[in-house]
Design a protein around this motif. Structure first.
Motif, PDB file in Angstrom:
ATOM      1  N   ILE A 107      27.401  33.167 -46.663  1.00 54.90           N
ATOM      2  CA  ILE A 107      28.139  33.921 -47.256  1.00 54.90           C
ATOM      3  C   ILE A 107      28.032  35.607 -46.939  1.00 54.90           C
ATOM      4  N   LEU A 108      26.831  35.991 -46.822  1.00 53.66           N
ATOM      5  CA  LEU A 108      26.571  37.386 -46.377  1.00 53.66           C
ATOM      6  C   LEU A 108      26.870  37.731 -44.992  1.00 53.66           C
ATOM      7  N   TYR A 109      26.512  36.664 -44.274  1.00 50.60           N
ATOM      8  CA  TYR A 109      26.651  36.822 -42.796  1.00 50.60           C
ATOM      9  C   TYR A 109      28.069  36.958 -42.572  1.00 50.60           C
ATOM     10  N   ASN A 110      28.980  36.027 -42.985  1.00 48.57           N
ATOM     11  CA  ASN A 110      30.368  36.191 -42.629  1.00 48.57           C
ATOM     12  C   ASN A 110      31.089  37.306 -43.271  1.00 48.57           C
ATOM     13  N   ARG A 111      30.510  37.566 -44.291  1.00 48.84           N
ATOM     14  CA  ARG A 111      30.980  38.954 -45.053  1.00 48.84           C
ATOM     15  C   ARG A 111      32.790  38.799 -45.196  1.00 48.84           C
ATOM     16  N   GLY A 112      33.022  37.612 -45.443  1.00 49.05           N
ATOM     17  CA  GLY A 112      34.465  37.199 -45.601  1.00 49.05           C
ATOM     18  C   GLY A 112      35.321  37.031 -44.771  1.00 49.05           C
ATOM     19  N   ASN A 113      34.822  37.226 -43.497  1.00 51.33           N
ATOM     20  CA  ASN A 113      35.693  37.125 -42.378  1.00 51.33           C
ATOM     21  C   ASN A 113      35.546  35.917 -41.803  1.00 51.33           C
ATOM     22  N   ALA A 114      36.502  35.049 -41.417  1.00 53.62           N
ATOM     23  CA  ALA A 114      36.335  33.886 -41.002  1.00 53.62           C
ATOM     24  C   ALA A 114      36.233  33.928 -39.235  1.00 53.62           C
ATOM     25  N   GLY A 115      36.450  35.235 -38.662  1.00 55.00           N
ATOM     26  CA  GLY A 115      36.209  35.389 -37.304  1.00 55.00           C
ATOM     27  C   GLY A 115      37.112  34.594 -36.479  1.00 55.00           C
ATOM     28  N   HIS A 116      37.016  34.681 -35.136  1.00 56.64           N
ATOM     29  CA  HIS A 116      37.979  34.137 -34.198  1.00 56.64           C
ATOM     30  C   HIS A 116      38.133  32.758 -34.407  1.00 56.64           C
ATOM     31  N   ILE A 117      39.360  32.338 -34.464  1.00 54.46           N
ATOM     32  CA  ILE A 117      39.786  30.972 -34.537  1.00 54.46           C
ATOM     33  C   ILE A 117      40.316  30.322 -33.224  1.00 54.46           C
ATOM     34  N   PRO A 118      39.531  29.411 -32.608  1.00 52.44           N
ATOM     35  CA  PRO A 118      39.726  28.830 -31.449  1.00 52.44           C
ATOM     36  C   PRO A 118      41.360  28.501 -31.044  1.00 52.44           C
ATOM     37  N   ASN A 119      41.794  29.045 -29.918  1.00 48.40           N
ATOM     38  CA  ASN A 119      43.021  28.835 -29.753  1.00 48.40           C
ATOM     39  C   ASN A 119      43.200  28.391 -28.030  1.00 48.40           C
ATOM     40  N   PRO A 120      42.763  27.146 -27.826  1.00 50.15           N
ATOM     41  CA  PRO A 120      42.818  27.057 -26.383  1.00 50.15           C
ATOM     42  C   PRO A 120      44.110  26.860 -25.760  1.00 50.15           C
ATOM     43  N   GLU A 121      44.080  27.395 -24.512  1.00 51.81           N
ATOM     44  CA  GLU A 121      45.436  27.500 -23.981  1.00 51.81           C
ATOM     45  C   GLU A 121      45.860  26.107 -23.484  1.00 51.81           C
ATOM     46  N   LYS A 122      47.255  25.690 -23.726  1.00 52.94           N
ATOM     47  CA  LYS A 122      47.863  24.651 -23.318  1.00 52.94           C
ATOM     48  C   LYS A 122      48.447  24.714 -22.241  1.00 52.94           C
ATOM     49  N   PRO A 123      48.175  23.746 -21.049  1.00 53.43           N
ATOM     50  CA  PRO A 123      48.956  23.735 -19.971  1.00 53.43           C
ATOM     51  C   PRO A 123      50.617  23.789 -20.042  1.00 53.43           C
ATOM     52  N   LYS A 124      51.201  24.332 -19.093  1.00 55.28           N
ATOM     53  CA  LYS A 124      52.939  24.733 -19.562  1.00 55.28           C
ATOM     54  C   LYS A 124      53.330  23.912 -18.916  1.00 55.28           C
ATOM     55  N   ALA A 125      52.984  23.138 -17.605  1.00 55.66           N
ATOM     56  CA  ALA A 125      53.581  22.222 -16.732  1.00 55.66           C
ATOM     57  C   ALA A 125      53.781  20.538 -17.295  1.00 55.66           C
ATOM     58  N   ALA A 126      52.322  20.355 -17.664  1.00 54.02           N
ATOM     59  CA  ALA A 126      52.095  18.975 -17.942  1.00 54.02           C
ATOM     60  C   ALA A 126      52.831  18.162 -19.230  1.00 54.02           C
ATOM     61  N   ARG A 127      53.129  16.907 -19.055  1.00 51.99           N
ATOM     62  CA  ARG A 127      53.914  16.288 -20.148  1.00 51.99           C
ATOM     63  C   ARG A 127      52.851  15.763 -20.975  1.00 51.99           C
ATOM     64  N   GLU A 128      51.918  14.947 -20.573  1.00 49.06           N
ATOM     65  CA  GLU A 128      51.173  14.207 -21.306  1.00 49.06           C
ATOM     66  C   GLU A 128      49.695  14.262 -21.037  1.00 49.06           C
ATOM     67  N   CYS A 129      48.871  14.105 -21.938  1.00 52.11           N
ATOM     68  CA  CYS A 129      47.504  14.082 -21.556  1.00 52.11           C
ATOM     69  C   CYS A 129      47.003  12.765 -21.551  1.00 52.11           C
ATOM     70  N   VAL A 130      45.490  12.423 -21.014  1.00 55.31           N
ATOM     71  CA  VAL A 130      45.323  11.012 -20.891  1.00 55.31           C
ATOM     72  C   VAL A 130      45.190  10.172 -22.283  1.00 55.31           C
ATOM     73  N   ARG A 131      45.032  10.829 -23.360  1.00 52.47           N
ATOM     74  CA  ARG A 131      44.914  10.259 -24.590  1.00 52.47           C
ATOM     75  C   ARG A 131      45.694  10.971 -25.548  1.00 52.47           C
TER      76      ARG A 131
END
Lengths: 126, 331
Positions: free
Chosen positions: A22-46
């Motif tokens: 609690i002390l370490y985070n000081r109320g700040n959840a920090g950077h939430i990951p936002n992986p870049e999604k491919p623009k062209a592809a239609r579907e992933c393998v799963r």
């Protein structure tokens, strides 16, 4: 209360250790990951949720199957997309940036996959 | 029998968690409310217990004479096993807390033909306890990666060292396996050795089985019934920043794991697990053996009661003593 001068500091140390996150985070959840999604592809393998949960198991299975057991190098996804069962020839065809895709979540969850012990890490402008 | 009761209790907790995790609002209960309650009980109960202990006066130095006491200058004292200074006590305490020296001195009693009673050294408890506690510590420190954002270097270093075998993906963590091993060894010791089995109660088996169930649910979650670790971290960091969220899809196994951990935290202050705080308050470990150097006065003595010497005593009761023909020093 006996031995106050020792027990109270001891308890304070205990509480400080216990609430350290609690002390370490000081109320700040920090950077939430936002992986870049491919623009062209239609579907992933799963399906997406499967990939979120167990892409690392898929990758290691491919490695074992393709590299060690001489398994099939190509496969077809549920929607008919043909893909290479390979990290750099398959996954990274669409997800072309390690920094913007892989590292986003891996840094967040402090995971250091050993993919790049053998593969040559793509050079990206930092 | 008692181990079965404990097992049923733990299984009941798992079933409760599984049921609550699927009913509407159940995930909010386990994911947002219960951790705070359990943590409050843990901290509050821990402090209350220690403060309660601190109210008991400790009248005398209680040394355990595992070494030579400091006496005459030509007799070599054992500074750490029988310390007479604060520094010696600190070293003894450190050795106790980090290396479990009391357990190292554990003995066993056996009856051989004759019949002859034989005492021998028994190091199993010490070894099993070391395996168990250090694995648990490593596992707890590794889990900080889900509580802290960004993850500090020491957590990454420990995770790296723990997974350095690079077996599989996600990497097998050595501490996870040794934790299960440690719990199983401690459990088997309790169940197999007749003397230990005889004195074992439900509240001895229950914490072991609860910790075992936590470890197994964690291992299942990491290697078999995968969950989305990013959502899990968002949930936990949310708790640690007082903005709890239930993000994305998190599998039921996570809620089982979290529920069992909450049970452990809430149970902790009322159980034998309080030895975590209690070890520091053990009178046989935390007192210097300086009874021959320093006069210790009972903390509960009433200052109004003055010392009563024999001469005063005789003055007070001389007539009665004479009557009873008890010899007196002064006529």
């Amino acid at each position: 209360m006996y031995d106050k001068e020792k027990i109270i500091p001891g308890l304070i140390v205990f509480v400080l250790i216990a609430v350290f996150p609690i002390l370490y985070n000081r109320g700040n959840a920090g950077h939430i990951p936002n992986p870049e999604k491919p623009k062209a592809a239609r579907e992933c393998v799963r399906p997406v949720q499967d990939m979120r949960e167990s892409h690392m198991q898929l990758l290691i299975d491919w490695r074992t199957d393709v590299i060690r057991d001489n398994g099939a190098r190509y496969a077809t996804a549920a929607g008919g997309t043909r893909y290479a069962r390979s990290l750099q020839l398959g996954c990274m065809k669409c997800h072309d940036s390690k920094r913007k895709f892989c590292d986003e979540c891996h840094n967040y969850a402090a995971v250091k996959p050993y993919c790049w012990d053998c593969h040559i890490e793509p050079k990206e402008n930092m | 029998m008692k181990v079965l009761q404990s097992l049923l209790l733990v299984l009941a907790l798992i079933v409760i968690a599984l049921v609550v995790a699927v009913i509407p609002g159940g995930q909010t209960l386990i994911g947002k409310v219960l951790p705070y309650l359990a943590f409050a009980v843990f901290i509050g109960g821990f402090i209350a217990k220690v403060v309660g202990w601190s109210r008991s006066p400790v009248p005398f130095r209680i040394p355990t004479t595992a070494g030579q006491e400091e006496s005459l200058p030509w007799i070599k004292p054992n500074r750490f096993d029988n310390p007479s200074t604060t520094f010696g006590v600190i070293v003894r305490m450190l050795l106790e807390v980090t290396m479990f020296r009391s357990l190292f001195r554990n003995t066993k009693a056996e009856i051989h033909d004759g019949p002859k009673l034989v005492y021998g050294s028994s190091k199993y408890l010490w070894l099993f306890a070391l395996i168990f506690h250090y694995s648990f510590l490593t596992v707890v420190i590794r889990h900080l990666r889900l509580f802290l954002n960004p993850v500090p270097g020491f957590v990454q270093a420990i995770s790296f060292a723990d997974g350095f075998l690079q077996v599989g993906s996600p990497s097998v963590m050595i501490s996870g396996l040794t934790l299960v091993l440690g719990v199983l060894l401690l459990l088997l010791r309790r169940m197999i050795r007749p003397q230990v089995r005889y004195i074992s109660l439900v509240n001895d088996y229950f914490p072991l089985l609860l910790i075992l169930s936590i470890a197994v649910s964690g291992i299942l979650m990491r290697y078999f019934l995968r969950v989305d670790i990013v959502s899990v971290k968002q949930l936990i960091v949310g708790l640690a920043t007082f903005h709890p969220v239930i993000p994305g899809q998190v599998g039921a196994i996570f809620f089982v794991h979290l529920f069992l951990v909450c049970c452990l935290m809430a149970y902790f202050p009322f159980s034998k697990l309080m030895h975590m705080g209690g070890v520091f308050l053990s009178p046989t470990r935390n007192m210097a053996n300086n009874s021959r150097k320093v006069r210790h006065i009972n903390p509960w003595n009433d200052p109004a009661i003055k010392p009563h010497s024999y001469a005063d005593y005789e003055d007070e009761f001389r007539e009665f003593m004479k009557e009873a023909e008890i010899p007196v020093e002064k006529e």
